[in-house]
Design a protein around this motif. Sequence first.
Motif, PDB file in Angstrom:
ATOM      1  N   PHE A  12     -45.287 -44.065   4.246  1.00  0.00           N
ATOM      2  CA  PHE A  12     -44.779 -43.158   5.268  1.00  0.00           C
ATOM      3  C   PHE A  12     -44.452 -41.794   4.662  1.00  0.00           C
ATOM      4  O   PHE A  12     -44.798 -40.758   5.234  1.00  0.00           O
ATOM      5  N   CYS A  13     -43.790 -41.782   3.521  1.00  0.00           N
ATOM      6  CA  CYS A  13     -43.432 -40.511   2.877  1.00  0.00           C
ATOM      7  C   CYS A  13     -44.674 -39.721   2.468  1.00  0.00           C
ATOM      8  O   CYS A  13     -44.702 -38.493   2.595  1.00  0.00           O
ATOM      9  N   MET A  14     -45.693 -40.403   1.987  1.00  0.00           N
ATOM     10  CA  MET A  14     -46.927 -39.711   1.599  1.00  0.00           C
ATOM     11  C   MET A  14     -47.609 -39.097   2.823  1.00  0.00           C
ATOM     12  O   MET A  14     -48.062 -37.943   2.785  1.00  0.00           O
ATOM     13  N   ARG A  30     -36.012 -33.944   1.939  1.00  0.00           N
ATOM     14  CA  ARG A  30     -35.641 -35.320   2.250  1.00  0.00           C
ATOM     15  C   ARG A  30     -36.736 -36.317   1.863  1.00  0.00           C
ATOM     16  O   ARG A  30     -36.444 -37.496   1.652  1.00  0.00           O
ATOM     17  N   VAL A  31     -37.973 -35.869   1.730  1.00  0.00           N
ATOM     18  CA  VAL A  31     -39.054 -36.794   1.364  1.00  0.00           C
ATOM     19  C   VAL A  31     -38.888 -37.280  -0.077  1.00  0.00           C
ATOM     20  O   VAL A  31     -38.810 -38.494  -0.306  1.00  0.00           O
ATOM     21  N   PRO A  32     -38.820 -36.390  -1.079  1.00  0.00           N
ATOM     22  CA  PRO A  32     -38.608 -36.920  -2.434  1.00  0.00           C
ATOM     23  C   PRO A  32     -37.251 -37.595  -2.612  1.00  0.00           C
ATOM     24  O   PRO A  32     -37.147 -38.567  -3.368  1.00  0.00           O
ATOM     25  N   VAL A  33     -36.236 -37.130  -1.902  1.00  0.00           N
ATOM     26  CA  VAL A  33     -34.920 -37.781  -1.993  1.00  0.00           C
ATOM     27  C   VAL A  33     -35.016 -39.216  -1.470  1.00  0.00           C
ATOM     28  O   VAL A  33     -34.508 -40.153  -2.103  1.00  0.00           O
ATOM     29  N   LEU A  34     -35.660 -39.405  -0.329  1.00  0.00           N
ATOM     30  CA  LEU A  34     -35.829 -40.743   0.223  1.00  0.00           C
ATOM     31  C   LEU A  34     -36.605 -41.634  -0.746  1.00  0.00           C
ATOM     32  O   LEU A  34     -36.237 -42.793  -0.971  1.00  0.00           O
ATOM     33  N   PHE A  39     -36.383 -46.243  -4.126  1.00  0.00           N
ATOM     34  CA  PHE A  39     -36.802 -46.864  -5.389  1.00  0.00           C
ATOM     35  C   PHE A  39     -35.585 -47.344  -6.173  1.00  0.00           C
ATOM     36  O   PHE A  39     -35.582 -48.470  -6.694  1.00  0.00           O
ATOM     37  N   ALA A  40     -34.562 -46.508  -6.275  1.00  0.00           N
ATOM     38  CA  ALA A  40     -33.362 -46.848  -7.051  1.00  0.00           C
ATOM     39  C   ALA A  40     -32.666 -48.087  -6.510  1.00  0.00           C
ATOM     40  O   ALA A  40     -32.085 -48.865  -7.270  1.00  0.00           O
ATOM     41  N   VAL A  41     -32.743 -48.300  -5.208  1.00  0.00           N
ATOM     42  CA  VAL A  41     -32.103 -49.473  -4.601  1.00  0.00           C
ATOM     43  C   VAL A  41     -33.011 -50.705  -4.688  1.00  0.00           C
ATOM     44  O   VAL A  41     -32.561 -51.796  -5.026  1.00  0.00           O
ATOM     45  N   VAL A  42     -34.289 -50.522  -4.401  1.00  0.00           N
ATOM     46  CA  VAL A  42     -35.199 -51.661  -4.277  1.00  0.00           C
ATOM     47  C   VAL A  42     -35.647 -52.211  -5.630  1.00  0.00           C
ATOM     48  O   VAL A  42     -35.701 -53.426  -5.813  1.00  0.00           O
ATOM     49  N   ALA A  43     -35.981 -51.348  -6.569  1.00  0.00           N
ATOM     50  CA  ALA A  43     -36.568 -51.807  -7.841  1.00  0.00           C
ATOM     51  C   ALA A  43     -35.699 -52.832  -8.568  1.00  0.00           C
ATOM     52  O   ALA A  43     -36.222 -53.876  -8.994  1.00  0.00           O
ATOM     53  N   THR A  87     -42.915 -39.269  -6.734  1.00  0.00           N
ATOM     54  CA  THR A  87     -44.015 -40.230  -6.715  1.00  0.00           C
ATOM     55  C   THR A  87     -44.200 -40.853  -8.096  1.00  0.00           C
ATOM     56  O   THR A  87     -44.497 -42.043  -8.210  1.00  0.00           O
ATOM     57  N   ALA A  88     -44.014 -40.049  -9.132  1.00  0.00           N
ATOM     58  CA  ALA A  88     -44.136 -40.560 -10.506  1.00  0.00           C
ATOM     59  C   ALA A  88     -43.118 -41.661 -10.770  1.00  0.00           C
ATOM     60  O   ALA A  88     -43.399 -42.604 -11.511  1.00  0.00           O
TER      61      ALA A  88
END
Length: 172
Positions: A12-14, A30-34, A39-43, A87-88
């Motif tokens: 969705f972000c892409m 808000r796109v890179p922040v999201l 990632f920080a929560v899910v990984a 994205t990286a």
Amino acid sequence: MLEALIFVVFPFCMLFAAISDMLSMTIANRVPVLLLVVFAVVAPLTGMPWAAFGMHFAAGALVLICTFGLFAMGGMGGGDAKLLAATAVWMGLNVHLVEYLVASTFIGGLLTLAILIYRKSPLATVTSGNAFLRHLADEKAGVPYGIALGIGGLLTYPDSPLMVWALARLAS
């Protein structure tokens, strides 16, 4: 639930970044922040080792340093730099990041050539009033590179570590 976040948020972000860059020549912060927050929560919840987790953020920091230099020299937009870095983080410091960067660069080159050809064609004059094409037709505007970053991200995302984890969970 984790699988749903992995399947939905990044694509969705892409898509959002690509479309918004085409329409407004900007990529909202808000796109890179999201991307970073999800990632920080899910990984960690996927069981990713802390060392690997840190290397993912190291990949983002390394890309941000490089892209900030390009931004400072006028070679890239700030939104593109932030999107590339976020994205990286999802790709990690591994071959998947290289695949993403190569794919995005190749697509970006083709996009730039196509836009330059389009801008010199009579079609640009006719279609310059269209909301989707007005920035592409404007010779004074830059190239909305978020399109290439979005497409490159979507093409390489299926091999990324979180997506591989999510697909394996669904297969079991």
